[in-house]
Design an enzyme around this catalytic site. Structure first.
Site, PDB file in Angstrom:
ATOM      1  N   ARG A  55       0.832  -1.220   0.000  1.00 37.36           N
ATOM      2  CA  ARG A  55       0.000   0.000   0.000  1.00 37.36           C
ATOM      3  C   ARG A  55       0.856   1.255   0.000  1.00 37.36           C
ATOM      4  O   ARG A  55       0.547   2.234  -0.679  1.00 37.36           O
ATOM      5  CB  ARG A  55      -0.927  -0.001   1.212  1.00 37.36           C
ATOM      6  CG  ARG A  55      -2.024  -1.045   1.060  1.00 37.36           C
ATOM      7  CD  ARG A  55      -3.155  -0.710   1.981  1.00 37.36           C
ATOM      8  NE  ARG A  55      -4.213  -1.697   1.895  1.00 37.36           N
ATOM      9  CZ  ARG A  55      -5.209  -1.763   2.756  1.00 37.36           C
ATOM     10  NH1 ARG A  55      -5.270  -0.921   3.763  1.00 37.36           N
ATOM     11  NH2 ARG A  55      -6.146  -2.661   2.619  1.00 37.36           N
ATOM     12  N   ASP A  86     -14.559   9.536  11.437  1.00 33.37           N
ATOM     13  CA  ASP A  86     -13.505   8.635  10.957  1.00 33.37           C
ATOM     14  C   ASP A  86     -12.160   9.335  11.117  1.00 33.37           C
ATOM     15  O   ASP A  86     -12.093  10.563  11.218  1.00 33.37           O
ATOM     16  CB  ASP A  86     -13.737   8.259   9.492  1.00 33.37           C
ATOM     17  CG  ASP A  86     -13.072   6.935   9.138  1.00 33.37           C
ATOM     18  OD1 ASP A  86     -13.763   5.906   9.118  1.00 33.37           O
ATOM     19  OD2 ASP A  86     -11.843   6.928   8.914  1.00 33.37           O
TER      20      ASP A  86
END
Ligand code: SAM
Length: 282
Positions: free
Chosen positions: A42, A153
């Site tokens: 990633r 979040d």
């Protein structure tokens, strides 16, 4: 000095430990040894995008960036954002058929019209918008109700997406035809058909950045909390702290929903078990 062992794309053991240590300290995500390849893959994309040629160079940049902006992008790359509308449908059935009728009855007796929910770890918005749909359907024709869903979040990129409230046809498949007609508007964006959440849905959900490891500027008591598929990334002590804080924020009779693989087994708590992944504060 021990030579760093580099794998084929160049994330050494030492660099992995440095990154996983920073991420754990900041947001509680437990990147154990089995996650090394995921971290490498990633972040390699991020390195390429930003023009860094090695992890050493990138880490150096992250540590020197006092604005914290690159660290925030690093966390964005490493967090898993998988979600969907009406995910784990039994939670929304319970909300519609059991919890909301009970809550609304209790509130009427107290002459209160406030219904307050929190989607903690809301990802791209499908979870809080689903909660809002169920809430708005429940209060329809039931007099005046003040319904709000706080949606938070740690990923600023995913919050931007959530706020946009634009979804393609495949993502909205779990909504019934009536729900689509009531809560979404079809339009074209960048040459494709998308569905935009309605103003009524938008104004029911409030999106905010919030790190679950830090202070919570959240005003309780809350009627129910969804924290699903988030705690799975945390270790037991972190989960324990979270569960206690959720308990304190809930009203008596309030409910905590966890993800399908997140039972409270092994956690010290005073919640009453209702059914798998549904817990009520007595
Ligand atoms: C797999 S998604 C779950 C989304 C949704 N709750 C669901 O079940 O469909 C996990 C979310 O938790 C967020 N997250 C991870 N660590 C967090 C933290 N420390 N504070 C707040 N959110 C966090 C991630 O950014 C991600 O969007």
């Amino acid at each position: 000095m021990q030579t760093a062992v580099l794998d084929e794309v160049g994330l050494s053991e030492k660099e992995f430990r440095l990154i996983s240590g920073l991420v754990y300290k900041h947001c509680g995500i437990n990147l154990h040894d089995g996650k090394k390849e995921l971290v490498r893959a990633r972040l390699a994309k991020r390195l390429r995008l930003c023009g860094f040629t090695s992890f050493a160079e990138y880490i150096n940049y992250v540590l020197k960036d006092t604005s914290g902006s690159e660290f925030s992008s690093l966390v964005d790359c490493l967090s898993t954002n998988l979600t969907s509308f009406f995910r784990e449908a039994q939670h929304f059935d319970f909300l519609r058929t059991t919890l909301l009728p009970q809550l609304m009855e209790r509130k009427r007796r107290r002459q209160s019209c406030r219904l307050r929910a929190w989607s903690a770890g809301c990802s791209s918005g499908e979870e809080p918008y689903t909660i809002a749909i169920v809430l708005l359907e429940a209060v329809e024709g039931q007099g005046r109700w003040d319904t709000k869903v706080l949606a938070t979040d740690i990923s600023t990129a995913i919050l931007e997406k959530a706020k946009q409230g634009l979804y393609d046809e495949q993502r909205i498949a779990p909504l019934s035809a009536m729900q689509r007609a009531s809560f979404l508007t079809a339009r074209r964006a960048a040459g494709r058909k998308v569905f935009e959440v309605s103003d009524r849905l938008r104004s029911t959900v409030v999106f905010r950045y919030l790190n679950l490891m830090a202070d919570w500027p959240v005003k309780g008591p809350l009627d129910f909390i969804f924290c699903r598929n988030v705690m799975i990334y945390f270790d037991k002590p972190t989960q324990q702290r979270l569960i206690s804080r959720y308990y304190d924020l809930l009203d008596s009779g309030g409910v905590l929903f966890t993800g399908h693989s997140e039972s409270l087994t092994g956690i010290d708590h005073a919640f009453k078990y209702i059914q798998p992944t549904i817990y009520m504060k007595p």
